[in-house]
Design a protein around this motif. Structure first.
Motif, mmCIF file in Angstrom:
data_model
loop_
_atom_site.group_PDB
_atom_site.id
_atom_site.type_symbol
_atom_site.label_atom_id
_atom_site.label_comp_id
_atom_site.label_asym_id
_atom_site.label_seq_id
_atom_site.Cartn_x
_atom_site.Cartn_y
_atom_site.Cartn_z
ATOM 1 N N SER A 85 72.078 -8.039 15.940
ATOM 2 C CA SER A 85 70.728 -8.456 15.542
ATOM 3 C C SER A 85 70.749 -8.924 14.088
ATOM 4 O O SER A 85 70.197 -9.969 13.754
ATOM 5 C CB SER A 85 69.724 -7.324 15.737
ATOM 6 N N TYR A 96 64.844 -11.609 13.347
ATOM 7 C CA TYR A 96 65.377 -11.280 14.659
ATOM 8 C C TYR A 96 64.290 -11.178 15.726
ATOM 9 O O TYR A 96 64.515 -11.542 16.880
ATOM 10 C CB TYR A 96 66.200 -9.984 14.634
ATOM 11 N N SER A 100 64.695 -13.085 19.181
ATOM 12 C CA SER A 100 64.672 -12.347 20.432
ATOM 13 C C SER A 100 63.583 -12.864 21.377
ATOM 14 O O SER A 100 63.825 -13.059 22.575
ATOM 15 C CB SER A 100 64.454 -10.859 20.134
#
Length: 178
Positions: A85, A96, A100
């Motif tokens: 990450s 992140y 994501s």
């Protein structure tokens, strides 16, 4: 494009079709436009070779994520200090949580699921190379133990590491199909 052969195919096929290529690298291509037909030719050549033009920012980010994870697996052993990450966030210069969300939205799976699938394919490659034993493979791929690797491998393939090795067949998936 997920490998050097993909780059070569794109470059060769486009040049053979009269496209003035300036640069081709993983996930990117630039060319000198010579007419209105160029984009149509490019689309046709890419489609014939199972590629596509990506234009949305979300799709571009997703492809960048995939390429960075593939690069991470190509640089073995995976370092334990690489929390992916943070790695992705740093290398893509993006938060992140955004990375994501975009990845999950565009692919229908999490980055973690995708990375596990990549690791399983890398394990298959390493098994077939016959260079490493299972313990060495688990260490190269970043598993804490061969037991953890074995459990995840069986969960994703339905076969144990030994069963897979004894089959002596290539059941690997192309990286662009993961």
């Amino acid at each position: 494009m997920v490998c050097s052969r993909c780059v070569k195919v794109v470059r060769t096929e486009l040049q053979e079709n009269g496209i003035d290529i300036l640069n081709v690298e993983l996930g990117k291509m630039s060319y000198r436009e010579n007419g209105n037909k160029d984009l149509k030719i490019i689309n046709e050549v890419l489609e014939q070779n199972d590629f596509e033009i990506i234009v949305s920012q979300e799709d571009i980010l997703t492809e960048n994520i995939k390429h960075k994870l593939i690069e991470l697996l190509n640089d073995l052993p995976i370092k334990d200090n690489k929390v992916f990450s943070k790695y992705l966030s740093d290398i893509l210069n993006t938060d992140y949580s955004k990375i994501s969300k975009v990845f999950s939205y565009t692919t229908g799976k999490t980055i973690e699921q995708y990375f596990i699938n990549l690791k399983i394919e890398k394990v298959k490659e390493l098994i077939q190379s016959n260079q490493y034993n299972f313990t060495e493979i688990s260490q190269l791929i970043g598993y804490s133990s061969v037991g953890n690797l074995s459990a995840q491998f069986k969960k994703h393939t339905g076969k144990s590491l030994t069963e897979y090795k004894n089959m002596n067949k290539n059941f690997r998936k192309s990286l662009d199909k993961i």
